[in-house]
Motif scaffolding. Structure first.
Motif, PDB file in Angstrom:
ATOM      1  N   MET A   1      12.343 -37.282   5.923  1.00  0.00           N
ATOM      2  CA  MET A   1      12.661 -36.383   7.042  1.00  0.00           C
ATOM      3  C   MET A   1      11.625 -35.274   7.082  1.00  0.00           C
ATOM      4  O   MET A   1      11.646 -34.359   6.276  1.00  0.00           O
ATOM      5  CB  MET A   1      14.063 -35.790   6.833  1.00  0.00           C
ATOM      6  N   SER A   2      10.703 -35.354   8.041  1.00  0.00           N
ATOM      7  CA  SER A   2       9.538 -34.492   8.015  1.00  0.00           C
ATOM      8  C   SER A   2       9.729 -33.218   8.815  1.00  0.00           C
ATOM      9  O   SER A   2       9.048 -32.954   9.781  1.00  0.00           O
ATOM     10  CB  SER A   2       8.332 -35.269   8.567  1.00  0.00           C
ATOM     11  N   LEU A   3      10.698 -32.420   8.450  1.00  0.00           N
ATOM     12  CA  LEU A   3      10.904 -31.136   9.091  1.00  0.00           C
ATOM     13  C   LEU A   3      10.119 -30.074   8.338  1.00  0.00           C
ATOM     14  O   LEU A   3      10.178 -29.999   7.122  1.00  0.00           O
ATOM     15  CB  LEU A   3      12.387 -30.757   9.069  1.00  0.00           C
ATOM     16  N   SER A 116      17.477 -42.448  16.340  1.00  0.00           N
ATOM     17  CA  SER A 116      18.718 -42.118  15.632  1.00  0.00           C
ATOM     18  C   SER A 116      18.906 -40.608  15.518  1.00  0.00           C
ATOM     19  O   SER A 116      20.031 -40.110  15.593  1.00  0.00           O
ATOM     20  CB  SER A 116      18.738 -42.770  14.248  1.00  0.00           C
ATOM     21  N   TRP A 117      17.797 -39.859  15.359  1.00  0.00           N
ATOM     22  CA  TRP A 117      17.901 -38.391  15.316  1.00  0.00           C
ATOM     23  C   TRP A 117      18.339 -37.839  16.681  1.00  0.00           C
ATOM     24  O   TRP A 117      19.308 -37.076  16.779  1.00  0.00           O
ATOM     25  CB  TRP A 117      16.568 -37.773  14.911  1.00  0.00           C
ATOM     26  N   GLY A 118      17.639 -38.222  17.729  1.00  0.00           N
ATOM     27  CA  GLY A 118      17.992 -37.727  19.055  1.00  0.00           C
ATOM     28  C   GLY A 118      19.396 -38.130  19.465  1.00  0.00           C
ATOM     29  O   GLY A 118      20.138 -37.340  20.063  1.00  0.00           O
ATOM     30  N   THR A 163      22.794 -44.276  10.716  1.00  0.00           N
ATOM     31  CA  THR A 163      21.471 -44.914  10.728  1.00  0.00           C
ATOM     32  C   THR A 163      20.393 -43.928  10.311  1.00  0.00           C
ATOM     33  O   THR A 163      19.501 -44.258   9.517  1.00  0.00           O
ATOM     34  CB  THR A 163      21.164 -45.469  12.130  1.00  0.00           C
ATOM     35  N   HIS A 164      20.482 -42.707  10.856  1.00  0.00           N
ATOM     36  CA  HIS A 164      19.456 -41.709  10.558  1.00  0.00           C
ATOM     37  C   HIS A 164      19.471 -41.318   9.079  1.00  0.00           C
ATOM     38  O   HIS A 164      18.414 -41.229   8.440  1.00  0.00           O
ATOM     39  CB  HIS A 164      19.658 -40.473  11.424  1.00  0.00           C
ATOM     40  N   ILE A 165      20.647 -41.068   8.542  1.00  0.00           N
ATOM     41  CA  ILE A 165      20.740 -40.664   7.134  1.00  0.00           C
ATOM     42  C   ILE A 165      20.264 -41.787   6.218  1.00  0.00           C
ATOM     43  O   ILE A 165      19.529 -41.552   5.248  1.00  0.00           O
ATOM     44  CB  ILE A 165      22.185 -40.254   6.790  1.00  0.00           C
ATOM     45  N   TYR A 166      20.657 -43.011   6.525  1.00  0.00           N
ATOM     46  CA  TYR A 166      20.259 -44.150   5.688  1.00  0.00           C
ATOM     47  C   TYR A 166      18.739 -44.312   5.672  1.00  0.00           C
ATOM     48  O   TYR A 166      18.146 -44.635   4.636  1.00  0.00           O
ATOM     49  CB  TYR A 166      20.917 -45.429   6.205  1.00  0.00           C
ATOM     50  N   GLY A 167      18.090 -44.073   6.816  1.00  0.00           N
ATOM     51  CA  GLY A 167      16.651 -44.277   6.900  1.00  0.00           C
ATOM     52  C   GLY A 167      15.813 -43.065   6.548  1.00  0.00           C
ATOM     53  O   GLY A 167      14.583 -43.149   6.517  1.00  0.00           O
ATOM     54  N   ALA A 168      16.457 -41.918   6.267  1.00  0.00           N
ATOM     55  CA  ALA A 168      15.712 -40.686   5.985  1.00  0.00           C
ATOM     56  C   ALA A 168      15.093 -40.730   4.588  1.00  0.00           C
ATOM     57  O   ALA A 168      15.690 -41.273   3.646  1.00  0.00           O
ATOM     58  CB  ALA A 168      16.641 -39.479   6.097  1.00  0.00           C
ATOM     59  N   ALA A 174      18.956 -34.544   5.177  1.00  0.00           N
ATOM     60  CA  ALA A 174      19.358 -35.059   6.483  1.00  0.00           C
ATOM     61  C   ALA A 174      20.874 -35.024   6.635  1.00  0.00           C
ATOM     62  O   ALA A 174      21.404 -34.615   7.683  1.00  0.00           O
ATOM     63  CB  ALA A 174      18.839 -36.487   6.658  1.00  0.00           C
ATOM     64  N   ALA A 175      21.591 -35.448   5.581  1.00  0.00           N
ATOM     65  CA  ALA A 175      23.052 -35.450   5.639  1.00  0.00           C
ATOM     66  C   ALA A 175      23.603 -34.028   5.726  1.00  0.00           C
ATOM     67  O   ALA A 175      24.557 -33.771   6.477  1.00  0.00           O
ATOM     68  CB  ALA A 175      23.616 -36.156   4.409  1.00  0.00           C
TER      69      ALA A 175
END
Length: 284
Positions: A1-3, A116-118, A163-168, A174-175
């Motif tokens: 997760m590139s924040l 998945s983020w959006g 989906t987003h959390i699994y792929g982060a 992310a969670a």
């Protein structure tokens, strides 16, 4: 997760502040709906107005005129669709926004990670604050089809979050962020949570990104176009209020409706322009 740390911190802090305020105040009142609508509009205008800087930097002569004409044509098309089929506009706008948020916030991520983020940002409010989102959408489009849309959006949001959390890459972060966003949706209301995201994360990060890429500050253009749009929206709200009972609920509904139309009418060409520019950049 590139924040990056700073916008991530601002977003998270705003969510925590909303949680604290929700313990003392009712943030789902009509007053807060108007406040949040105004904040979203004011935060969105600068990074939307920067489109003019992008177009002038990327296009010259006839191409610039063509881009401006296409931009304004999309604005008109969005307004026409809202008059004719407001629910269709809302569905298209939500889908397009989900893609745009992911593509803008995670420009270098995979397509699935972006979407998945959006979709989490758009869908979680419906999942955690179903009645509020239903009420908001009813004001915007009328009651027909709203319940089905909100329930579908809630289910889609749940799938997107998982989906987003699994792929982060950093699943814990992310969670934590999405869980806090969901908690604010539940405790303070969907519009408050989305305002935290849009004002404290998406808009400043987006404007900073494109300023760095183009290399032009564009403050004069941003302020000038922003003031113009604010004047147009304020005039539309005033005109729509004429002859209406002078109650805050009526004013609240009108403000929400016209603020949404303004945001949608400006966001669709904004997102389209960025898709075009990103495609051009990948080809060069």
């Amino acid at each position: 997760m590139s924040l990056s740390a700073r916008p991530y911190s601002y977003f998270f802090f705003s969510l925590l502040l909303a949680l604290v305020l929700s313990a003392w105040l009712s943030l789902e009142s009509s007053v807060w709906w108007v406040v949040c609508s105004a904040l979203v509009l004011l935060a969105g205008l600068p990074h939307g107005a920067y489109d003019m800087v992008i177009m002038r930097d990327r296009h010259k002569g006839a191409w610039l005129v063509a881009m401006l004409f296409g931009y304004l044509a999309l604005v008109g098309a969005v307004i026409a669709l809202w008059v004719l089929e407001p629910l269709v506009l809302l569905v298209c706008f939500l889908a397009y926004s989900a893609y745009h948020f992911g593509d803008s916030d995670f420009a270098n991520a995979t397509y699935l990670h972006k979407v998945s983020w959006g979709s989490s940002i758009v869908g979680l409010p419906a999942l955690m604050s179903n009645s509020t989102v239903t009420a908001l959408f009813t004001v915007l489009t009328g009651p027909g089809g709203v319940a089905t849309l909100v329930n579908g959006l809630a289910l889609f949001g749940l799938v997107a979050v998982l989906t987003h959390i699994y792929g982060a890459r950093q699943r814990v972060r992310a969670a934590a962020l999405l869980a806090t966003y969901a908690l604010v949706c539940w405790a303070a209301g969907a519009l408050v949570a989305f305002t935290c995201y849009f004002v404290c994360f998406h808009s400043p990060l987006h404007l900073q990104h494109w300023r760095r890429k183009v290399g032009v500050n564009g403050a004069g253009t941003i302020y000038g176009l922003s003031l113009l749009v604010i004047g147009v929206v304020a005039g539309a709200i005033w005109a729509a209020s004429l002859g209406q009972p002078t109650t805050f609920d009526i004013f609240d509904d009108i403000t929400l409706r016209y603020t949404f139309v303004a945001i949608a009418a400006l966001t669709v060409p904004h997102m389209t322009l960025l898709v075009i520019e990103n495609v051009r950049r990948r080809r060069t």
